[in-house]
Design a protein around this motif. Sequence first.
Motif, mmCIF file in Angstrom:
data_model
loop_
_atom_site.group_PDB
_atom_site.id
_atom_site.type_symbol
_atom_site.label_atom_id
_atom_site.label_comp_id
_atom_site.label_asym_id
_atom_site.label_seq_id
_atom_site.Cartn_x
_atom_site.Cartn_y
_atom_site.Cartn_z
ATOM 1 N N GLU A 48 48.629 75.461 51.022
ATOM 2 C CA GLU A 48 47.732 75.267 50.941
ATOM 3 C C GLU A 48 47.345 73.365 50.337
ATOM 4 O OE1 GLU A 48 44.032 76.495 49.266
ATOM 5 O OE2 GLU A 48 45.670 77.633 50.440
ATOM 6 N N SER A 49 47.943 72.803 49.579
ATOM 7 C CA SER A 49 48.158 71.451 48.522
ATOM 8 C C SER A 49 47.603 70.475 50.075
ATOM 9 C CB SER A 49 48.901 70.948 48.780
ATOM 10 O OG SER A 49 49.254 71.789 47.693
ATOM 11 N N TYR A 50 48.111 70.812 51.157
ATOM 12 C CA TYR A 50 48.078 70.065 52.426
ATOM 13 C C TYR A 50 45.947 70.468 53.005
ATOM 14 C CZ TYR A 50 47.202 68.735 57.803
ATOM 15 O OH TYR A 50 47.105 68.596 59.030
ATOM 16 N N ARG A 51 45.734 71.682 53.114
ATOM 17 C CA ARG A 51 44.387 72.330 53.182
ATOM 18 C C ARG A 51 43.237 71.356 52.312
ATOM 19 N NH1 ARG A 51 43.693 78.792 54.058
ATOM 20 N NH2 ARG A 51 43.770 78.556 51.931
ATOM 21 N N ARG A 52 43.758 71.437 51.265
ATOM 22 C CA ARG A 52 43.113 71.560 50.218
ATOM 23 C C ARG A 52 42.917 69.152 50.162
ATOM 24 N NH1 ARG A 52 45.555 74.604 46.378
ATOM 25 N NH2 ARG A 52 46.469 72.272 45.233
ATOM 26 N N SER A 53 43.635 69.284 51.072
ATOM 27 C CA SER A 53 43.868 67.827 51.182
ATOM 28 C C SER A 53 43.110 66.569 51.856
ATOM 29 C CB SER A 53 45.818 66.631 50.674
ATOM 30 O OG SER A 53 45.904 67.131 49.457
ATOM 31 N N VAL A 54 43.173 67.608 53.149
ATOM 32 C CA VAL A 54 43.457 66.875 54.408
ATOM 33 C C VAL A 54 41.460 67.886 55.282
ATOM 34 C CG1 VAL A 54 44.042 66.924 57.104
ATOM 35 C CG2 VAL A 54 45.582 66.430 54.544
ATOM 36 N N ARG A 55 41.335 67.526 55.277
ATOM 37 C CA ARG A 55 39.900 68.239 56.149
ATOM 38 C C ARG A 55 40.360 68.423 57.632
ATOM 39 N NH1 ARG A 55 35.293 63.683 54.511
ATOM 40 N NH2 ARG A 55 34.966 63.997 52.589
ATOM 41 N N TRP A 97 37.480 69.330 60.414
ATOM 42 C CA TRP A 97 36.940 68.174 61.558
ATOM 43 C C TRP A 97 37.000 66.988 61.130
ATOM 44 C CZ3 TRP A 97 37.119 70.533 66.172
ATOM 45 C CH2 TRP A 97 37.217 72.078 66.282
ATOM 46 N N ILE A 98 36.249 66.005 59.848
ATOM 47 C CA ILE A 98 36.192 65.437 59.587
ATOM 48 C C ILE A 98 36.898 64.840 58.897
ATOM 49 C CG2 ILE A 98 34.261 63.862 58.631
ATOM 50 C CD1 ILE A 98 32.547 66.311 59.128
ATOM 51 N N PRO A 99 37.958 63.581 59.789
ATOM 52 C CA PRO A 99 38.549 62.499 59.075
ATOM 53 C C PRO A 99 38.273 61.924 57.263
ATOM 54 C CG PRO A 99 38.259 61.962 60.388
ATOM 55 C CD PRO A 99 37.707 62.725 60.689
ATOM 56 N N ARG A 100 39.313 62.015 57.046
ATOM 57 C CA ARG A 100 38.943 61.349 55.106
ATOM 58 C C ARG A 100 39.281 60.052 55.806
ATOM 59 N NH1 ARG A 100 38.532 64.495 50.842
ATOM 60 N NH2 ARG A 100 39.369 66.122 50.934
ATOM 61 N N GLN A 101 38.286 58.840 54.791
ATOM 62 C CA GLN A 101 39.077 57.535 55.381
ATOM 63 C C GLN A 101 40.510 57.074 54.751
ATOM 64 O OE1 GLN A 101 36.422 54.966 53.215
ATOM 65 N NE2 GLN A 101 34.791 55.602 54.431
ATOM 66 N N ARG A 102 40.963 57.419 53.993
ATOM 67 C CA ARG A 102 42.716 57.928 52.975
ATOM 68 C C ARG A 102 43.702 58.168 54.051
ATOM 69 N NH1 ARG A 102 44.678 60.289 48.889
ATOM 70 N NH2 ARG A 102 43.267 61.921 48.189
ATOM 71 N N ILE A 103 44.706 57.569 54.270
ATOM 72 C CA ILE A 103 46.159 58.329 54.884
ATOM 73 C C ILE A 103 46.394 58.585 53.418
ATOM 74 C CG2 ILE A 103 47.694 57.971 56.473
ATOM 75 C CD1 ILE A 103 46.715 55.631 57.332
ATOM 76 N N ILE A 104 46.722 60.677 53.677
ATOM 77 C CA ILE A 104 47.671 61.405 53.452
ATOM 78 C C ILE A 104 48.722 60.798 53.737
ATOM 79 C CG2 ILE A 104 47.954 63.527 52.281
ATOM 80 C CD1 ILE A 104 45.619 62.372 51.970
ATOM 81 N N GLN A 105 49.840 60.661 52.703
ATOM 82 C CA GLN A 105 51.567 60.910 53.242
ATOM 83 C C GLN A 105 51.770 62.097 52.552
ATOM 84 O OE1 GLN A 105 52.756 58.442 55.036
ATOM 85 N NE2 GLN A 105 51.197 57.264 54.809
#
Length: 207
Positions: free
Chosen positions: A184-191, A193-201
């Motif tokens: 759930e945390s991952y789903r909220r942090s990562v889109r 279809w459209i990528p975010r500019q910052r990388i999530i670790q």
Amino acid sequence: LASGLMSCMAGLTLSMATIHGTDHQSPAMFRVGTMIKTMAVVWTFTQLVIFWGVFLWVLPMAILELEERLELARFKHSFQDLFSMAALITASSLGLWSAWSMATSGEGTPLPTATASKLVMAGPYRWVRNPMAVAGILQGAAVGWWFGSPAVIAYACAGIPVWHYLVRPSEEADLLKRFGQEYESYRRSVRLWIPRQRIIQFENRRY
């Protein structure tokens, strides 16, 4: 067209034959793969060859044949071969990277019947939740672009609603059931279809 569809079914049948999991899991449901990384890599790239052959060659060739019979117009423009090949190579590289991340970080395959035992949040999965779907759609569109075929491009784009509305709900339900708040945390942090500019670790955790 008939031979294309037969080859499609043969490829999918062979892919479905790569079933792993536990005895209480039926072939019709998501089954967690229990395999070492080397075996996961072998199965993943075997499936990749089959699916690429079916969805990026056999079915587009069947569509092109149908286009010719219906006498549908195709398009041509300057540098079409160069641009479409560059797009195909880029999308294929994303697909290979995604497959490698799935096999090595998740210790499973993209096929639901041998899905990863770990939540994969490495590689391109840090930008979008299903980079393999993105790669596949872009690959199909690039193939259509190469041949100047609106029908093949439409076929590739049809993968967006198919995956979004038919595949995604069951896949996400399975991930939420197995990984809970972590997914759930991952789903909220990562889109999606459209990528975010910052990388999530993230850290990958086992099922």
